[in-house]
Design a protein around this motif. Structure first.
Motif, short mmCIF file in Angstrom:
data_model
loop_
_atom_site.label_atom_id
_atom_site.label_comp_id
_atom_site.label_asym_id
_atom_site.label_seq_id
_atom_site.Cartn_x
_atom_site.Cartn_y
_atom_site.Cartn_z
N ARG A 1 0.99 3.56 -3.40
CA ARG A 1 -0.47 4.12 -3.04
C ARG A 1 -0.80 5.21 -2.60
O ARG A 1 -1.00 6.61 -2.36
CB ARG A 1 -2.04 3.49 -2.76
CG ARG A 1 -1.84 2.05 -3.95
CD ARG A 1 -3.10 1.03 -3.28
NE ARG A 1 -2.97 0.21 -3.77
CZ ARG A 1 -3.45 0.06 -5.24
NH1 ARG A 1 -4.57 0.71 -5.06
NH2 ARG A 1 -3.80 -1.48 -5.63
N TRP B 1 -1.45 -0.95 -10.74
CA TRP B 1 -2.57 -0.61 -9.79
C TRP B 1 -3.46 0.90 -9.92
O TRP B 1 -4.18 1.43 -8.99
CB TRP B 1 -1.51 -0.29 -8.17
CG TRP B 1 -0.63 0.71 -7.76
CD1 TRP B 1 0.92 0.44 -9.02
CD2 TRP B 1 -1.20 2.59 -8.04
NE1 TRP B 1 0.57 2.21 -8.52
CE2 TRP B 1 0.31 2.59 -7.82
CE3 TRP B 1 -1.81 2.59 -7.04
CZ2 TRP B 1 0.30 4.76 -7.75
CZ3 TRP B 1 -1.82 4.14 -6.97
CH2 TRP B 1 -0.42 4.88 -7.55
N ARG B 2 -3.24 1.51 -10.85
CA ARG B 2 -3.48 3.38 -10.99
C ARG B 2 -4.81 2.64 -11.96
O ARG B 2 -5.39 2.11 -12.50
CB ARG B 2 -3.01 3.77 -11.55
CG ARG B 2 -1.57 4.05 -11.12
CD ARG B 2 -0.90 5.47 -11.69
NE ARG B 2 -1.49 6.06 -11.51
CZ ARG B 2 -1.16 7.56 -12.48
NH1 ARG B 2 -0.25 7.59 -13.27
NH2 ARG B 2 -1.69 9.06 -12.30
N ARG B 3 -5.88 3.77 -11.06
CA ARG B 3 -7.35 3.35 -11.28
C ARG B 3 -7.05 4.48 -13.09
O ARG B 3 -8.42 4.48 -13.80
CB ARG B 3 -8.49 3.82 -10.27
CG ARG B 3 -8.38 2.82 -9.52
CD ARG B 3 -9.41 2.73 -8.46
NE ARG B 3 -9.87 2.04 -7.28
CZ ARG B 3 -10.71 2.44 -6.69
NH1 ARG B 3 -11.06 3.11 -6.10
NH2 ARG B 3 -10.20 1.44 -5.58
N ASP B 4 -6.75 5.76 -12.79
CA ASP B 4 -6.80 7.04 -13.83
C ASP B 4 -6.07 6.05 -15.29
O ASP B 4 -4.85 6.85 -14.95
CB ASP B 4 -6.22 7.99 -13.45
CG ASP B 4 -6.59 9.24 -14.36
OD1 ASP B 4 -6.44 8.85 -15.97
OD2 ASP B 4 -6.88 10.67 -13.77
N ARG B 5 -6.38 5.14 -15.76
CA ARG B 5 -5.54 4.89 -16.97
C ARG B 5 -4.92 6.04 -18.04
O ARG B 5 -4.15 5.60 -18.54
CB ARG B 5 -5.91 3.63 -17.65
CG ARG B 5 -7.24 2.65 -16.92
CD ARG B 5 -6.42 2.35 -15.62
NE ARG B 5 -5.48 1.31 -16.60
CZ ARG B 5 -3.97 0.73 -15.93
NH1 ARG B 5 -4.35 1.29 -14.42
NH2 ARG B 5 -2.62 0.26 -16.28
N GLN C 1 0.89 -1.43 0.05
CA GLN C 1 0.30 0.16 -0.03
C GLN C 1 0.37 1.36 -0.05
O GLN C 1 0.29 2.45 -0.16
CB GLN C 1 -1.06 0.14 1.06
CG GLN C 1 -2.25 -0.71 1.30
CD GLN C 1 -3.17 -0.76 2.33
OE1 GLN C 1 -2.52 -0.91 3.38
NE2 GLN C 1 -4.18 -1.55 1.97
#
Length: 249
Positions: free
Chosen positions: A89, A117-121, A86
């Motif tokens: 993050r 791990w990043r959500r903002d591709r 973590q």
């Protein structure tokens, strides 16, 4: 003026605040009551002889070594109970000694690991493009496997992979190890550029003391796991007695 490490700790406002940290392996502590602060946009060099505890310090800060005592506070959050996976993050990236490149994967695949791990591709894709802009040599070898790279290219790849996550604090262990002076100078110049352009904070462990002090804002000197002094990089360079006693030049 140098700060006396034996004085009571005076809490400072920083991105990273290390308070009375004691840590090591099993029943044998390596670090003893280590205290310092890293502010946003600051490069702090960790200096000392082999065995002083420099690598253990970075491993403790990233959660790879459990702290026995003290606090590690990042952006106001105590990290003692934060899991290793973590940390990234939270905005902390650790580039260990030896670089840690996955040699079976290509340059591009290694870099993309840093953003899985990043959500903002969309931003992850932008970060990848930015790394290739920072390291043109990697852009030219994006389809090459890690084992085909030179030592300098592997160091660039490890650093680039860490930057994909857009960290606020970079823990960098011996980036010059085994590299030609020209490549080392390029990497250290990049750290200054990132500090100035993005506000990245860097905690730099570097055996080449002259190189480290040339790029750092401040330095802390470890001896046998204890902080013997912390001061501006310029003052550490000018302190001949300290340099001869602890830094070897």
């Amino acid at each position: 003026m140098a700060v006396n490490p034996d004085e009571p700790y005076r809490k400072q406002s920083g991105l990273l605040e290390v308070e009375d940290l004691t840590a090591g392996y099993g029943a044998a502590p390596v670090l003893h009551d280590v205290r310092f602060t890293v502010r946003p946009g600051q490069i702090v060099a960790v200096l000392g002889a082999n065995g002083a505890g420099k690598t253990t310090l970075l491993r403790a800060l990233s959660g790879l070594v459990e702290a026995d005592h003290g606090r590690i506070v990042f952006d106001g959050e105590d990290l003692r109970d934060v899991k290793v996976e973590q940390m990234v993050r939270r905005g902390i990236a650790h580039v260990p000694e030896g670089r840690g490149v996955v040699t079976e994967l290509t340059v591009d695949e290694n870099l993309r690991l840093g953003g899985l791990w990043r959500r903002d591709r969309a931003d992850a894709a932008r970060a990848l493009d930015e790394v290739y802009d920072l390291f043109p040599a990697l852009a030219q070898r994006r389809a090459s496997a890690g084992h085909q790279l030179s030592g300098g290219e592997r160091q660039m790849l490890a650093l680039g992979r860490a930057l994909i996550g857009r960290p606020r604090l970079l823990l960098l262990d011996e980036p010059s190890l085994g590299l030609a002076p020209r490549i080392t100078a390029q990497i250290l110049a990049l750290l200054r550029e990132l500090r100035d352009r993005t506000g990245l904070a860097v905690l730099l462990v570097e055996q080449n003391v002259r190189s480290a002090l040339s790029v750092a804002d401040e330095g802390i000197v470890l001896s046998l796991g204890r902080v013997v002094t912390r001061n501006s990089a310029a003052d550490l360079r000018d302190d001949a007695d300290l340099r001869h006693a602890y830094l070897g030049f």
